[in-house]
Scaffold this motif. Structure first.
Motif, PDB file in Angstrom:
ATOM      1  N   GLY A  97       0.809  -1.197   0.000  1.00 43.97           N
ATOM      2  CA  GLY A  97       0.000   0.000   0.000  1.00 43.97           C
ATOM      3  C   GLY A  97       0.849   1.256   0.000  1.00 43.97           C
ATOM      4  N   ASP A  99       1.211   3.586   2.241  1.00 41.86           N
ATOM      5  CA  ASP A  99       1.916   3.840   3.494  1.00 41.86           C
ATOM      6  C   ASP A  99       2.111   2.551   4.300  1.00 41.86           C
ATOM      7  N   THR A 100       2.282   1.429   3.622  1.00 42.22           N
ATOM      8  CA  THR A 100       2.430   0.156   4.312  1.00 42.22           C
ATOM      9  C   THR A 100       3.707  -0.547   3.872  1.00 42.22           C
ATOM     10  N   VAL A 171       0.693  -4.008   8.070  1.00 43.41           N
ATOM     11  CA  VAL A 171      -0.278  -3.192   8.794  1.00 43.41           C
ATOM     12  C   VAL A 171      -0.653  -3.853  10.119  1.00 43.41           C
ATOM     13  N   ASP A 172      -1.308  -3.090  10.983  1.00 46.85           N
ATOM     14  CA  ASP A 172      -1.866  -3.648  12.217  1.00 46.85           C
ATOM     15  C   ASP A 172      -3.273  -4.188  12.005  1.00 46.85           C
ATOM     16  N   ARG A 173      -3.962  -3.689  10.974  1.00 42.70           N
ATOM     17  CA  ARG A 173      -5.319  -4.131  10.670  1.00 42.70           C
ATOM     18  C   ARG A 173      -5.394  -4.508   9.191  1.00 42.70           C
ATOM     19  N   ALA A 175      -7.890  -4.728   7.371  1.00 43.19           N
ATOM     20  CA  ALA A 175      -8.848  -3.863   6.680  1.00 43.19           C
ATOM     21  C   ALA A 175      -8.186  -2.614   6.107  1.00 43.19           C
ATOM     22  N   ASP A 176      -6.989  -2.267   6.567  1.00 43.12           N
ATOM     23  CA  ASP A 176      -6.269  -1.130   6.003  1.00 43.12           C
ATOM     24  C   ASP A 176      -5.569  -1.486   4.695  1.00 43.12           C
ATOM     25  N   LEU A 177      -5.595  -2.769   4.328  1.00 49.53           N
ATOM     26  CA  LEU A 177      -4.925  -3.210   3.111  1.00 49.53           C
ATOM     27  C   LEU A 177      -5.901  -3.816   2.105  1.00 49.53           C
ATOM     28  N   ARG A 179     -10.135  -5.188   1.213  1.00 45.02           N
ATOM     29  CA  ARG A 179     -11.561  -5.165   1.518  1.00 45.02           C
ATOM     30  C   ARG A 179     -11.990  -6.582   1.895  1.00 45.02           C
ATOM     31  N   GLU A 202     -10.906  -9.004  13.771  1.00 44.96           N
ATOM     32  CA  GLU A 202     -11.347  -8.862  12.388  1.00 44.96           C
ATOM     33  C   GLU A 202     -11.240 -10.159  11.598  1.00 44.96           C
TER      34      GLU A 202
END
Length: 393
Positions: A97, A99-100, A171-173, A175-177, A179, A202
């Motif tokens: 991503g 910022d990932t 990422v930590d979640r 869902a930030d990467l 759907r 999640e």
């Protein structure tokens, strides 16, 4: 309608083509498409395998020749059949991503035509489509939509591994990467099990798969899944992962997480296992620290496991290669008598194993079935070990 239980290992690499062209540089040279099928069908006893380097054009040429010659059979509901094993064709790729950090993801397709179409599309966003696990230089949302458009399945790979995974380096979640509605399942990786993963709320939505990520023939089916389906096809696999029409993942079979090579945080300088997730070694002060999966989950997850009602059992699997003193000659004897590794690990009578391989090996296999083996923890890229019989209670 009768459903059957099928063993499935959905993450196997190709090292080289039959002509010697490289595909997965770090994989064994004899790990060809056809050799994988023979190993899975004749020695391992696995009814479904995912070959995730089927995106490579020279590999696709081999598959096409095998289909034309009648060696393989294209199934109407997706997949390719060889003897008693169905191949699901797929691809592993690296995404990143804005910022990932980087993460690996698996994409599977029903047939050679759609696998080829996807390869043609994604080759515009990669430097070398022939090789395995290349960086995708495009938008992740477009990737998700394109996999869906070609009738594919998208699964984040080994999601806790410290290098190039969703939680390990990106990422930590999740869902930030990605759907969530675009994902078919989540792959755990060798150093995690269901109870560890279910500390991440999640992930309750998803079926878990536990696969070998094999880079050599012996590593095939060191982790695998039991799925309940009507037949071993791509369409039935989709239903099992999405828990539709009674199909489901009935069990995950995997290494005890302590056997995984990234279970504990380890200092690469002094080789000490560290008691917690720290950027600097407590013993030598080095910053060459590889964080462990157990510590990473402790950092981002809940303190206790909350598993959803659909979560099947996770059965600790100790592959025969981890059994102390079980060498190639003894393995050959066991396979000659019982047929496949699945038969030895799960069904063969212990007394008959002892008659073939000796009391010590039979006892280790018996303890593995009972989940009573003692294990030295792995970390920092070093696998854990099953303790010798003389140190077992």
């Amino acid at each position: 309608m009768m459903l059957e239980s099928v063993f499935a290992d959905l993450h196997i690499h190709i090292g080289r083509t039959e002509s010697g062209l490289p595909v997965k540089i770090t994989a064994a040279r004899n790990l060809t498409f056809d050799a994988i099928l023979q190993e899975a069908a004749r020695r391992k006893g696995i009814q479904m395998i995912g070959i995730i380097d089927a995106h490579s054009p020279p590999v696709q040429e081999e598959i096409a020749r095998g289909l034309d010659a009648g060696r393989y059979e294209a199934l109407s509901e997706g997949g390719i059949r060889f003897e008693g094993t169905t191949v699901i064709m797929g691809m592993e790729l690296e995404v990143k991503g804005t910022d990932t950090g980087p993460a690996h993801v698996l994409a599977y397709f029903p047939d050679l035509e759609r696998m080829q179409a996807f390869s043609t599309w994604i080759s515009r966003y990669m430097k070398n489509i022939q090789l395995s696990t290349q960086r995708y230089h495009g938008e992740i949302r477009e990737l998700e939509d394109r996999v869906e458009a070609y009738g594919g399945l998208l699964i984040p790979a080994h999601v806790f591994t410290p290098f190039k995974s969703v939680y390990g380096s990106a990422v930590d979640r999740m869902a930030d990467l990605f759907r969530s509605e675009k994902l078919a399942a989540v792959e755990l990786g060798l150093s995690a099990d269901s109870s560890m993963a279910d500390r991440i709320p999640e992930l309750a939505l998803f079926s878990f798969v536990s696969n070998s990520d094999a880079h050599s023939l012996p590593k095939i089916a060191r982790e695998y899944n039991e799925i309940q389906v009507q037949s071993a096809t791509f369409a039935e696999l989709r239903k099992a992962l999405l828990r539709q029409d009674g199909r489901r993942v009935a069990a995950n079979y995997g290494l005890h997480p302590k056997l995984g090579k990234y279970y504990r945080t380890r200092c690469l300088n002094c080789d000490e296992l560290l008691p917690s997730l720290k950027p600097r070694c407590l013993y030598c002060g080095s910053t060459k620290v590889v964080r462990g999966v157990s510590d990473r989950i402790g950092d981002i997850g809940q303190s206790e496991t909350e598993s959803p009602s659909h979560r099947p059992p996770y059965v600790y699997q100790v592959p025969l290669e981890f059994i102390p003193k079980l060498g190639p000659k003894t393995l050959a004897k066991l396979l000659n008598r019982f047929g496949t590794e699945m038969e030895v690990l799960h069904r063969a009578p212990i007394a008959e194993i002892a008659d073939t391989a000796g009391e010590a090996i039979a006892r280790h296999i018996e303890l593995a079935r009972e989940r009573r083996l003692e294990i030295e923890e792995g970390g920092g890229g070093t696998y854990g070990k099953v303790k010798q019989m003389d140190r077992l209670q």
